[in-house]
Design an enzyme around this catalytic site. Sequence first.
Site, PDB file in Angstrom:
ATOM      1  N   LYS A 110       5.940  -3.380  -5.600  1.00  0.00           N
ATOM      2  CA  LYS A 110       7.505  -3.112  -5.824  1.00  0.00           C
ATOM      3  C   LYS A 110       8.219  -3.175  -4.426  1.00  0.00           C
ATOM      4  O   LYS A 110       9.528  -3.640  -4.421  1.00  0.00           O
ATOM      5  CB  LYS A 110       7.531  -1.480  -6.301  1.00  0.00           C
ATOM      6  CG  LYS A 110       8.964  -1.119  -6.624  1.00  0.00           C
ATOM      7  CD  LYS A 110       9.598  -1.629  -7.717  1.00  0.00           C
ATOM      8  CE  LYS A 110      10.943  -0.964  -7.848  1.00  0.00           C
ATOM      9  NZ  LYS A 110      11.622  -2.001  -8.701  1.00  0.00           N
ATOM     10  N   CYS A 160       0.868  -1.380   0.045  1.00  0.00           N
ATOM     11  CA  CYS A 160      -0.024  -0.043  -0.057  1.00  0.00           C
ATOM     12  C   CYS A 160       0.943   1.032   0.168  1.00  0.00           C
ATOM     13  O   CYS A 160       1.965   1.163   0.394  1.00  0.00           O
ATOM     14  CB  CYS A 160      -0.964   0.158   1.245  1.00  0.00           C
ATOM     15  SG  CYS A 160      -1.830  -1.393   1.377  1.00  0.00           S
TER      16      CYS A 160
HETATM   17  C1  G6P Z   1       9.391  -7.180  -4.260  1.00  0.00           C
HETATM   18  C2  G6P Z   1       9.676  -6.775  -5.539  1.00  0.00           C
HETATM   19  C3  G6P Z   1      10.998  -7.648  -6.071  1.00  0.00           C
HETATM   20  C4  G6P Z   1      12.023  -7.095  -5.328  1.00  0.00           C
HETATM   21  C5  G6P Z   1      11.975  -7.412  -3.810  1.00  0.00           C
HETATM   22  C6  G6P Z   1      12.946  -6.957  -2.702  1.00  0.00           C
HETATM   23  O1  G6P Z   1       9.120  -8.501  -4.154  1.00  0.00           O
HETATM   24  O2  G6P Z   1       8.642  -7.110  -6.402  1.00  0.00           O
HETATM   25  O3  G6P Z   1      11.327  -6.764  -7.283  1.00  0.00           O
HETATM   26  O4  G6P Z   1      13.154  -7.755  -5.689  1.00  0.00           O
HETATM   27  O5  G6P Z   1      10.562  -7.162  -3.293  1.00  0.00           O
HETATM   28  O6  G6P Z   1      12.952  -5.658  -2.776  1.00  0.00           O
HETATM   29  P1  G6P Z   1      13.932  -4.659  -2.261  1.00  0.00           P
HETATM   30  O7  G6P Z   1      13.668  -3.467  -2.385  1.00  0.00           O
HETATM   31  O8  G6P Z   1      14.221  -4.828  -0.954  1.00  0.00           O
HETATM   32  O9  G6P Z   1      15.352  -4.834  -3.065  1.00  0.00           O
END
Ligand code: G6P
Length: 604
Positions: A599, A2
């Site tokens: 994201k 969110c």
């Molecule tokens: C989410 C996103 C991924 C990302 C992961 C870790 O699952 O969809 O694309 O790799 O989080 O995110 P971070 O911001 O900790 O690298």
Amino acid sequence: MCRIFAAALAEGPVGPVLKAGLKRLEYGGYDSSGMAAVDQGKLQIKKGVGKLDEVDKSVKFDELPGCIGIAHNRWATHGYPSVTNAHPQVDCTGKIAVVHNGVIENFFEIKERLAENGHEFKSRTDTEVIAHLIEDYIKKGMDFLNGTINAMKDLRGSYALAILYSAEPNTVILVKNESPLMLGISDEGNYAASDAVAFVDHTNRIIHLEDGELAVITPKSYKIYRISDGESVNHEIETVDISVSDVDKGGYRHYMLKEIMEQPVAISYALNLQAQYLDVVSELVRRSRITYLIGAGSSYHSCMAGSYMLSQISGMPTIPAVASEFIQQFGKTLNPDSTTILASQSGETADVLKVASYARLKASTVISITNVVSSTITRLSRAYIVQQAGPEIGVAATKTYTTQLLVYYQLAVELARKSGSITEANSYMKGLHELPRLAEKVLEDVSEPVNRLAAELKDANHIFFLGRGINTATAYEGRLKMLEISYIPSSAFSAGESKHGPIALIENNSPVIFVAPDDTSRKVIMGNIMEIKARGGKAIVFGDENDSELKQASDEFIGMPQIDEMLSPIIYILPLQLLAYNTAILKGYDPDKPRNLAKSVTVL
Ligand code: G6P
């Protein structure tokens, strides 16, 4: 996850401003959206289920009147996506509206208590209890500010909140605890959002709220309080460097494609890491007895590749681990002699932040690699390195992945230099400086063959990704890209493992993608290619363009430029990102908004 946004404007209507901000925040969650504003002393609420544009078509966010409003993109945690569960959530009187990012751990207890006192709940959300709780305190004679401060003292969990109360129509109250929230300050009005990209069109002057703080904004003023004692607090205004063009699609059809194509530039930025940060971090790692590399999703894959770089370039053994498992798997081994390196492009992933807090309690040295300097992770770290990739909006990580690899590479070279295992770092640095040009060439050269391949693969039932050595991480990351945006079931293994099980799935024409640069694994991976072919599998090989033997052995061969083994994951992931993107497009999916994903995931 969110995302919330609030605006207190000198001149309305607030609807179009809130809608534009929510659009920028869509990467954070998009199963429902909603807004509330106060107009002529009454709350006006518009909300619905679906992506922002779909909801907008039916509720017409632009028509939300008034100058003061709050807004929300939802990624469901408590309660399925429905209009009732969409935010804003209101109290019994319909005068208090709340939007929330996070999770209230003790919501059930509070809900039961309030229900006994006659409160009626409509939704299944944890957020609704906040509106009723504030209502309860206001009923006892408190004003909006004191009612909210008291309500906050009852809550446990993580929350970034924006709250409206129609009886005090000039004000928005914001609260932060363990979820990101910042204020945007300008002469035309004041803003608050989970991410500064929401108000970047209006101001680049921001204030980061700390956990346990509450802010009151009006069109002309802002004031911050500490919830524990109600005292007011002063924070400096920071000027951040994000421009509107940074967060636009720059002429590309999707953010993901834009972000893939801008990797040559992102890579060149990431080559200019500030030397003093690299120096501090490498010194801390050098003194450590044991070092863990921790991340989630793509960031975990960069940790996998990072552990090969650190051991092969600097002789330093490290343990890569998945953030959500780390405390149970290795928590007890943390102590003041250990270092915990956390890779998180957003710096807000809850699993990673949990490890950071835990590691601090154990006096482990916490270091982070992140793309967002103002994120929570940098505040929890003893030292950090910023990847310099620029904002990434597409949900699937692309340029933040390659730039994380670059940070690990430079850290490994710096460690090797410090420990004397390499006398001069020039040969390593030379390869590094050729990367932007090489990345540009690869993106150009592979576009046509990768397009063709996507057309072949789009109807596949299953795709394998195999690699060896450091490119095991590339196989894992290539597979993650493919499955998360094209929804084709895919598996990744280190190629040596394929004969220990996965090969059982190979049938006539099963597509198997091999990441096979001309490196120390090249000889053995040839054997794995033969094993797959002998069982009817289709070997699709990404390998060195001069490798005629490999080319002959492959059913499909995509030639790549010669590259140093430790840098090869940065170049070899590029065609796999494009392949996933093109496959998703051919299947008619929106790669910027994959279903069920967010994201940055700010719940555990
Ligand atoms: C989410 C996103 C991924 C990302 C992961 C870790 O699952 O969809 O694309 O790799 O989080 O995110 P971070 O911001 O900790 O690298």
